[in-house]
Each structure stands twice: as C-alpha cells, then as structure tokens.
Design a protein around this motif. Structure first.
Motif, short mmCIF file in Angstrom:
data_model
loop_
_atom_site.label_atom_id
_atom_site.label_comp_id
_atom_site.label_asym_id
_atom_site.label_seq_id
_atom_site.Cartn_x
_atom_site.Cartn_y
_atom_site.Cartn_z
N LEU A 69 -0.66 2.10 13.28
CA LEU A 69 -1.22 3.17 12.39
C LEU A 69 -0.41 2.23 11.03
O LEU A 69 -1.30 2.72 9.83
CB LEU A 69 0.61 3.90 12.54
N MET A 70 0.06 1.47 10.88
CA MET A 70 0.29 0.33 9.96
C MET A 70 -0.94 -0.02 8.92
O MET A 70 -0.92 0.10 8.00
CB MET A 70 1.68 -0.94 9.56
N TRP A 93 -0.26 9.80 3.29
CA TRP A 93 -0.83 8.53 3.90
C TRP A 93 0.28 7.49 3.85
O TRP A 93 0.67 6.00 3.29
CB TRP A 93 -1.58 7.55 3.51
N GLY A 94 1.62 8.18 2.46
CA GLY A 94 2.91 7.58 1.66
C GLY A 94 2.46 6.56 0.60
O GLY A 94 2.78 5.23 -0.16
N HIS A 95 0.82 6.80 -0.41
CA HIS A 95 0.62 6.52 -1.20
C HIS A 95 0.89 7.54 -2.20
O HIS A 95 -0.69 8.35 -2.45
CB HIS A 95 -0.60 5.35 -1.40
N ALA A 152 1.00 -1.57 -0.14
CA ALA A 152 0.05 0.11 0.31
C ALA A 152 1.05 1.24 0.17
O ALA A 152 0.76 2.01 -0.63
CB ALA A 152 -0.75 -0.13 1.49
N VAL A 153 1.88 1.59 0.79
CA VAL A 153 2.93 2.46 1.00
C VAL A 153 3.55 2.62 0.29
O VAL A 153 4.81 1.52 0.30
CB VAL A 153 3.77 2.62 2.30
N GLY A 201 -6.08 0.44 5.13
CA GLY A 201 -7.39 0.62 5.10
C GLY A 201 -8.03 1.49 4.85
O GLY A 201 -8.53 1.62 3.59
N PHE A 202 -7.09 2.64 5.10
CA PHE A 202 -6.95 4.16 4.26
C PHE A 202 -7.02 4.29 2.33
O PHE A 202 -7.62 4.29 2.11
CB PHE A 202 -6.26 5.89 5.07
N ILE A 203 -5.55 3.40 2.57
CA ILE A 203 -4.98 3.67 1.03
C ILE A 203 -5.59 3.15 0.63
O ILE A 203 -6.80 3.07 -0.78
CB ILE A 203 -3.65 3.71 1.22
#
Length: 114
Positions: free
Chosen positions: A67-68, A98-100, A8-9, A73-75
């Motif tokens: 947090l991971m 969020w790193g994506h 994801a990230v 989930g957010f991504i």
C-alpha cells in the motif's frame, strides 16, 4: 520505500483520520466502474494509511509496504495534474484521502514536508 512514502504522505495519522470523517472526503474518489462501491478506493486506502502511520517500522507487513508503494505512486502521478482551483478541488480532496495535502505547506506556513 519507507522514505519515499514519508515524503509523499505529508499528513499525520491524526490529521488523516479527521479528514476522512468529512463529507468532502467521502464524496470524492473512484467507487467502481458502475459507482456501486459504498466507499471509494482512496478513502479505504486512507484508513489503512492512517494505521500504517501509527505503526513502528518493524511492525510493517508486506501488505503495508504494498500500500505504501501504491500510495506513493498515486500521489506522484496526481500531484503532476494540478487544476487551476486547488483549494476546494476534487483533485486536492482525493490526494488528501491518500494522506497528501498539496497545499499543507502553504496553508500552515510549514516549510518542511513531513
């Protein structure tokens, strides 16, 4: 969990730190119901995600894993809601907090997700 997070990230810690220092990054995201928070939830999470990316697996804490899971989930949820203009959209900027970067593989020619 670590594998789903790694998929994801797709931004490195260095890329994320540079991104979080931009005006675009600071302008997007949820800042509370009354918009009174100084920093958006995503921006604050992005700072922590950059720290997680810099750690070795054995140094991860329960808070890091929480947090991971939240970031993954957010991504996943938000990548399913792509707008017509992805390049300069608040949608993309929020995901990048969020790193994506949803456009990373297209903009860099990178065929592999990190």
């Amino acid at each position: 969990m670590a594998q789903a997070f790694a998929v994801a990230v797709n931004m490195s810690a260095a890329e994320l730190i540079v991104w979080l220092d931009t005006d675009e990054s600071r302008r997007v995201g949820w800042k509370g119901a009354d918009a009174s928070l100084r920093e958006s939830v995503g921006h604050a999470s992005g700072r922590r995600i950059a720290e997680i990316l810099a750690k070795s697996g054995r140094d991860l804490t329960e808070a890091d894993y929480a947090l991971m899971r939240k970031a993954t989930g957010f991504i996943r949820r938000h990548t399913a809601q792509a707008p017509a203009n992805m390049l300069t959209s608040r949608w993309r900027y929020s995901l990048m907090n969020w790193g994506h970067d949803p456009l990373k593989r297209f903009l860099t020619g990178d065929r592999e997700e990190r």
